[in-house]
Design a protein around this motif. Structure first.
Motif, PDB file in Angstrom:
ATOM      1  N   SER A 108     -53.603  71.454 -35.083  1.00 44.07           N
ATOM      2  CA  SER A 108     -52.359  70.695 -35.031  1.00 44.07           C
ATOM      3  C   SER A 108     -52.046  70.283 -33.601  1.00 44.07           C
ATOM      4  O   SER A 108     -52.561  70.861 -32.649  1.00 44.07           O
ATOM      5  CB  SER A 108     -51.197  71.522 -35.586  1.00 44.07           C
ATOM      6  N   THR A 109     -51.212  69.265 -33.492  1.00 44.95           N
ATOM      7  CA  THR A 109     -50.708  68.831 -32.197  1.00 44.95           C
ATOM      8  C   THR A 109     -49.309  68.279 -32.380  1.00 44.95           C
ATOM      9  O   THR A 109     -48.960  67.779 -33.456  1.00 44.95           O
ATOM     10  CB  THR A 109     -51.635  67.782 -31.545  1.00 44.95           C
ATOM     11  N   THR A 110     -48.512  68.386 -31.331  1.00 40.01           N
ATOM     12  CA  THR A 110     -47.169  67.828 -31.324  1.00 40.01           C
ATOM     13  C   THR A 110     -47.220  66.444 -30.691  1.00 40.01           C
ATOM     14  O   THR A 110     -47.840  66.270 -29.638  1.00 40.01           O
ATOM     15  CB  THR A 110     -46.214  68.733 -30.522  1.00 40.01           C
ATOM     16  N   SER A 145     -52.155  75.770 -47.480  1.00 42.49           N
ATOM     17  CA  SER A 145     -52.610  75.982 -46.109  1.00 42.49           C
ATOM     18  C   SER A 145     -53.852  76.868 -46.123  1.00 42.49           C
ATOM     19  O   SER A 145     -54.229  77.426 -47.166  1.00 42.49           O
ATOM     20  CB  SER A 145     -51.508  76.639 -45.275  1.00 42.49           C
ATOM     21  N   PHE A 166     -55.603  64.746 -41.521  1.00 45.27           N
ATOM     22  CA  PHE A 166     -54.369  65.164 -40.870  1.00 45.27           C
ATOM     23  C   PHE A 166     -53.157  64.581 -41.579  1.00 45.27           C
ATOM     24  O   PHE A 166     -53.154  63.415 -41.960  1.00 45.27           O
ATOM     25  CB  PHE A 166     -54.345  64.679 -39.413  1.00 45.27           C
ATOM     26  N   VAL A 200     -51.024  67.717 -38.477  1.00 46.40           N
ATOM     27  CA  VAL A 200     -51.574  68.997 -38.911  1.00 46.40           C
ATOM     28  C   VAL A 200     -52.743  68.748 -39.848  1.00 46.40           C
ATOM     29  O   VAL A 200     -52.653  67.928 -40.766  1.00 46.40           O
ATOM     30  CB  VAL A 200     -50.503  69.839 -39.644  1.00 46.40           C
ATOM     31  N   GLU A 201     -53.839  69.488 -39.639  1.00 52.04           N
ATOM     32  CA  GLU A 201     -54.982  69.455 -40.547  1.00 52.04           C
ATOM     33  C   GLU A 201     -54.923  70.769 -41.324  1.00 52.04           C
ATOM     34  O   GLU A 201     -55.253  71.833 -40.788  1.00 52.04           O
ATOM     35  CB  GLU A 201     -56.298  69.331 -39.756  1.00 52.04           C
ATOM     36  N   LEU A 214     -45.299  66.189 -35.830  1.00 52.20           N
ATOM     37  CA  LEU A 214     -46.533  66.972 -35.834  1.00 52.20           C
ATOM     38  C   LEU A 214     -47.647  66.247 -36.567  1.00 52.20           C
ATOM     39  O   LEU A 214     -47.395  65.536 -37.533  1.00 52.20           O
ATOM     40  CB  LEU A 214     -46.312  68.312 -36.556  1.00 52.20           C
TER      41      LEU A 214
END
Length: 161
Positions: A95-97, A5, A132, A88-89, A86
């Motif tokens: 991120s987005t849900t 991360s 992502f 996630v980048e 999710l």
């Protein structure tokens, strides 16, 4: 089998074995400190959800644009146990849900296993692409997480290099 991360935390994403290597330059340029670890990620147990048919619309975007993720998620335990999906980048933390509620993010039908999520690409982005990972979590007992599915979003526009 995983990624680091933005804060340097290793996050396992797929079954298999891999090696994590880290190199830190010492103060004053007198050498490097090198570390290495082998990781093994076991295959998911039966009953693990799967993510498929991940798309991004529009397929090419730019800073300040809204992109919509769509993914089909299936769980052997049924659609009602999918707790969270999710996108996630990891390099940026964007991120987005994704939801399957028939209301938000352009989702058309609740409970059909098609999840959607929207993300605004910040105007400050200068990278020419974002990568992502899309992942589902099943809140059944015991809980399970899907392997990650990866999608690349090419970027263009002013300030992109």
């Amino acid at each position: 089998v995983g990624f680091l991360s933005a804060s340097g935390l290793f996050i396992a994403t797929n079954p298999g074995q891999g090696t994590i290597r880290a190199t830190v330059k010492t103060a004053g340029g007198l050498g490097n400190v090198v570390g290495k670890a082998t990781v093994y990620i076991p295959p998911p147990p039966d009953g693990t959800p799967t993510v498929s048919q991940v798309t991004v619309d529009p397929p090419t975007s730019g800073p300040g644009s809204v992109i919509t993720f769509t993914a089909t998620v299936v769980s052997p335990n049924g659609p009602t146990v999918i707790g969270r999906v999710l996108a996630v980048e990891p390099a940026t933390g964007f991120s987005t849900t994704l939801l399957d509620d028939g209301v938000h993010n352009g989702d058309l039908v609740a409970g059909d296993g098609v999840f959607t999520g929207k993300l605004v690409i910040p105007a400050s982005v200068t990278k020419n692409q974002l990568r992502f990972g899309v992942h589902a979590e099943d809140y059944n007992a015991p809980p399970a997480s899907s392997p990650w599915v990866w999608v690349t979003v090419p970027l263009s526009g002013p300030g992109i290099s």
